[in-house]
Design an enzyme around this catalytic site. Sequence first.
Site, PDB file in Angstrom:
ATOM      1  N   ASP A  99      38.002 -21.437 -17.246  1.00 62.92           N
ATOM      2  CA  ASP A  99      38.413 -21.834 -18.590  1.00 62.92           C
ATOM      3  C   ASP A  99      38.138 -20.625 -19.471  1.00 62.92           C
ATOM      4  O   ASP A  99      36.985 -20.340 -19.784  1.00 62.92           O
ATOM      5  CB  ASP A  99      37.620 -23.057 -19.062  1.00 62.92           C
ATOM      6  CG  ASP A  99      38.040 -23.542 -20.450  1.00 62.92           C
ATOM      7  OD1 ASP A  99      38.595 -22.738 -21.218  1.00 62.92           O
ATOM      8  OD2 ASP A  99      37.798 -24.723 -20.770  1.00 62.92           O
ATOM      9  N   HIS A 100      39.195 -19.899 -19.855  1.00 61.93           N
ATOM     10  CA  HIS A 100      38.965 -18.615 -20.512  1.00 61.93           C
ATOM     11  C   HIS A 100      38.237 -18.746 -21.838  1.00 61.93           C
ATOM     12  O   HIS A 100      37.631 -17.791 -22.317  1.00 61.93           O
ATOM     13  CB  HIS A 100      40.282 -17.848 -20.685  1.00 61.93           C
ATOM     14  CG  HIS A 100      41.227 -18.447 -21.683  1.00 61.93           C
ATOM     15  ND1 HIS A 100      42.144 -19.411 -21.358  1.00 61.93           N
ATOM     16  CD2 HIS A 100      41.373 -18.223 -23.010  1.00 61.93           C
ATOM     17  CE1 HIS A 100      42.821 -19.756 -22.420  1.00 61.93           C
ATOM     18  NE2 HIS A 100      42.387 -19.051 -23.447  1.00 61.93           N
ATOM     19  N   HIS A 160      39.529 -26.955 -23.176  1.00 62.91           N
ATOM     20  CA  HIS A 160      38.868 -26.062 -24.121  1.00 62.91           C
ATOM     21  C   HIS A 160      38.065 -26.818 -25.175  1.00 62.91           C
ATOM     22  O   HIS A 160      36.901 -26.482 -25.452  1.00 62.91           O
ATOM     23  CB  HIS A 160      39.906 -25.173 -24.822  1.00 62.91           C
ATOM     24  CG  HIS A 160      40.810 -24.432 -23.900  1.00 62.91           C
ATOM     25  ND1 HIS A 160      40.369 -23.864 -22.727  1.00 62.91           N
ATOM     26  CD2 HIS A 160      42.137 -24.139 -23.971  1.00 62.91           C
ATOM     27  CE1 HIS A 160      41.381 -23.265 -22.116  1.00 62.91           C
ATOM     28  NE2 HIS A 160      42.461 -23.428 -22.844  1.00 62.91           N
TER      29      HIS A 160
END
Length: 492
Positions: free
Chosen positions: A179-180, A242
Amino acid sequence: MEKQIKPKAVIVIFGATGDLAKRKLYPSIYRMYRNGKIADFAVIGAARRPWTNETLRENVEASVKDLDMNDQDLQAFSSHFYYQPVDVTQSSSYQDLNHLIQELEGAYQTDGNRVFYLAMAPEFFGLIAKNLKAHGLKEGAGWTRLVIEKPFGHDLPSAKQLNKEIRSAFEEEQIYRIDHYLGKEMVQNIEVIRFANGLFEHLWNNRFISNIQITSSESLGVEERARYYDHSGATRDMAQNHMMQMVALLAMEPPINLTTEEVRSEKIKVLRAMRHIKPDEVDDYFVRGQYGPGEIDGVSVKGYREETDELQHSDTETFVAGKIMIDNYRWAGVPFYIRTGKRMTEKSTKIVVEFRNIPMNLYYEKKEDQHPNLLVINISPEEGVTLYLNAKKDQVGHAEPIKLAYNNNFTDHGINTPEAYEKLLYDCLLGDATNFTHWDEVALSWSFIDAILAGWRKKQPDFPNYAAGKMGPDASDALLKKDGHHWWPIGD
């Protein structure tokens, strides 16, 4: 000075000819190389196109050419890259890939460590994982790790099925769900701001905090992602992963220590404590929207349904806002508001922590004129922290808000702040899974989101309901207003 660890590995990127590899992965690997974080490594690009080593290296060089280097450095870096044509459905492809891996492990002395990065469509994740095991590719002399991009499923049942397929080939500790957002500097700083500052952590509860707001807005539309986005929507694309992760970091209890297991354990407790919403209660907690025609920076832009012909009757939401209640001792009664969407006023991701007002403020004549203390964590595009306090304004003794601000972009190292993927790739090579998503987090997030989607399926939305360039539909403002709150502006 602490000596930097330089992990060794062969990195195999499935989907090496795709956009993610070119925009994120190759530049991130280069930054690690330039900063001395890796030395003994090789990268195998795997995809269907009939490329050669030279073709891959030319593409790698093109993707990193703007990152301050000379031609000699560029060629030295790209020489670590090798191409292997692969059809992920064919056994022979895995056999050929294994031969190349073994050859490069000897040439680069990587101790048999292997990373398989699946930068391609999720429908292939399970198939690739099973074939990697079946053909012995995951059984190197060293460690093996599998990196998976989102989306991890479309709902809880599909996520469970995908996880079952992957877990049939890899152990949970070998799986790195990326999950950037968890690689962003200021997202990682949430824990430091909380747990390294008594000023905040002592006040970090329902006695002193009124509400917490998380906004992630995009000014862009769906662009070339129309087909993917229309099957996803803002809720699946952003909220399920996110936004849920940021809520967990903001609400978690202090872990016993900073090990992966302890941090994950506290995040999972938050996700378990989130009040589940029944489908017939969704309108009390969540709002969806879809952008129509409007203006961005004075330029007229199309509505979502006008972007392409296939979207002209779409009921996919491009905006979602919601109120999340965490039913535990620390947060009972404190709403966590989230909102995210496309074609909003500007691109910005930030967190606003609004502290409760004091019972009687002597410096404001009217209660509605009071300015609460705010802690604002700017995640992107600017990085920093701003604390809003009240101070004397004039001779009469009125008060007004002042800002105490720290901007990470202005520090000496700010210009070289590692990009999110670089941090996460390096963490993966080190075996640090703290900033990757555990299966329990994925399952709990989907369980929460599925109920909202189920409620929406029962009603026909009235789309479009906000103009491009606005901060979402009016119902988003009304959601907070009924609680006596309002969205804080995204700009200072």
